[in-house]
Design an enzyme around this catalytic site. Structure first.
Site, PDB file in Angstrom:
ATOM      1  N   ARG A  37      41.973  74.332  10.843  1.00  0.00           N
ATOM      2  CA  ARG A  37      40.562  74.369  11.186  1.00  0.00           C
ATOM      3  C   ARG A  37      39.766  73.602  10.134  1.00  0.00           C
ATOM      4  NH1 ARG A  37      41.759  75.169  15.557  1.00  0.00           N
ATOM      5  NH2 ARG A  37      41.079  76.778  17.033  1.00  0.00           N
ATOM      6  N   GLU A  62      33.129  68.722  15.205  1.00  0.00           N
ATOM      7  CA  GLU A  62      33.991  67.931  16.088  1.00  0.00           C
ATOM      8  C   GLU A  62      33.266  67.628  17.395  1.00  0.00           C
ATOM      9  OE1 GLU A  62      37.726  69.871  16.643  1.00  0.00           O
ATOM     10  OE2 GLU A  62      38.257  69.766  14.528  1.00  0.00           O
ATOM     11  N   HIS A  83      41.933  65.964  16.338  1.00  0.00           N
ATOM     12  CA  HIS A  83      42.320  67.322  16.734  1.00  0.00           C
ATOM     13  C   HIS A  83      43.404  67.275  17.814  1.00  0.00           C
ATOM     14  CE1 HIS A  83      40.728  71.725  16.944  1.00  0.00           C
ATOM     15  NE2 HIS A  83      42.044  71.687  17.103  1.00  0.00           N
TER      16      HIS A  83
END
Length: 325
Positions: free
Chosen positions: A237, A266, A285
């Site tokens: 994270r 993000e 990601h």
């Protein structure tokens, strides 16, 4: 029949039919959300939640207002294992179980984490960039062999990383509050406190959930404990890392490089140029995203939704303590 909202963007172009079949066979109607950006924001989510009994959720925010506004919502089932975008207390107050698809993307994230370690060690990002531009330079890099790999977190994904490091002739140190003692012994992992992991790691890899205890665990102080020329890999994270402190450590050379699959925001906010730093290897990601893992995550989330709507669900997949009566 209940309506189930699927909010992961991948479903707009590549729906996992097996997961849709799980919902349909249970008599439920899958509703694939419109996702205009990388993720839904709160307003976009709310626009699509009316009449929805359950969601197969991505990283959109579920706030106290969400649970107050949509009392028909009975379950939030993450297509993955992170849940920091969900107000767990508010969900619990409204008796909405928040569930994860544990065990579905461990292999994918672990493979990516090790790949990023190797890419940093061998400076593959720089080689790709210079060679594709017509260059032919070969500065020496480093090996993984005989280095110390430090892991913050030794849960399912951390353990999968250890297994994939077998054969690289590395030492592994890890900080984990609830370790699997048999695994630790069988795989030669040395358990130490977090500060010791920072001190000893040539490659530090993060595999812990983000909560108030772990938020910005990588910060100015802990980065200062690391050996000059060490590396950071974050596939967990973004909020685990103080990005300003990371930039300073990269600028000073305290860190030789960082592979960042996750970010505090993000996608990154406009003007955020950390991904362009010459010592950063950025990815979007994607650590847990493979054809195989996406299908497993989707099926897992669908089964979690079906279980809750039937009144009988897997307690081990619940992260906010809401269980069947």
């Amino acid at each position: 029949m209940a309506r189930v909202l699927i909010t992961t963007r991948i479903f707009t172009s590549n729906p996992a039919e097996a997961a849709l079949d799980v919902l349909r066979e249970a008599g439920h109607e899958p509703v694939i959300a419109s996702v205009p950006g990388a993720y839904l924001n709160g307003e976009q989510l709310h626009e699509q939640l009316a009449g929805i009994a359950g969601t197969m959720a991505s990283s959109e925010p579920y706030t106290a207002e969400t649970f107050r506004m949509f009392p028909d919502l009975q379950v939030v089932a993450r297509m993955g294992v992170g849940y920091d975008a969900i107000d767990l207390e508010a969900a619990r107050d409204h008796e909405v179980p928040v569930m994860i698809a544990a065990g579905t993307n461990d292999t994918t994230v672990a493979e990516t984490s090790v790949a990023l370690m190797l890419a940093l060690a061998r400076d593959l990002g720089r080689y790709f960039e210079t060679t594709s531009a017509g260059g032919w330079v070969r500065p020496p890099t480093t090996e993984l062999r005989e280095k110390t790999i430090g892991l913050i977190g030794l849960g399912r994904i951390g353990r999968a990383v250890v297994q994939r490091l077998q054969g690289f002739e590395v030492d592994v140190v890890a900080a984990e509050p609830y370790p699997d003692a048999d695994f630790v012994t069988a795989n030669g992992v040395e358990l130490v406190d977090i500060d010791e992991v920072f001190r000893r790691a040539n490659f530090l890899s993060l595999h812990t959930p983000m909560n108030e205890e772990t938020r910005e665990v990588v910060n100015e102080r802990t980065l200062g404990l690391m050996q000059p020329g060490s590396f950071l890999v974050n596939t967990a994270r973004g909020g685990l890392v103080d990005e300003a402190a990371l930039r300073a450590a990269l600028d000073s050379g305290q860190l030789a490089g960082a592979a960042l699959d996750v970010r505090t925001s993000e996608p990154p906010r406009e003007g955020d140029d950390l991904a362009a730093h010459p010592r950063v290897l950025p990815t979007p990601h994607m650590a847990g995203v493979a054809v195989e893992s996406v299908e497993r995550m989707a099926i897992g989330a669908a089964r979690n939704v079906v279980g809750v709507l039937a009144g009988d669900w897997d307690r081990e997949m619940v992260v906010n303590g809401v269980y069947p009566a």
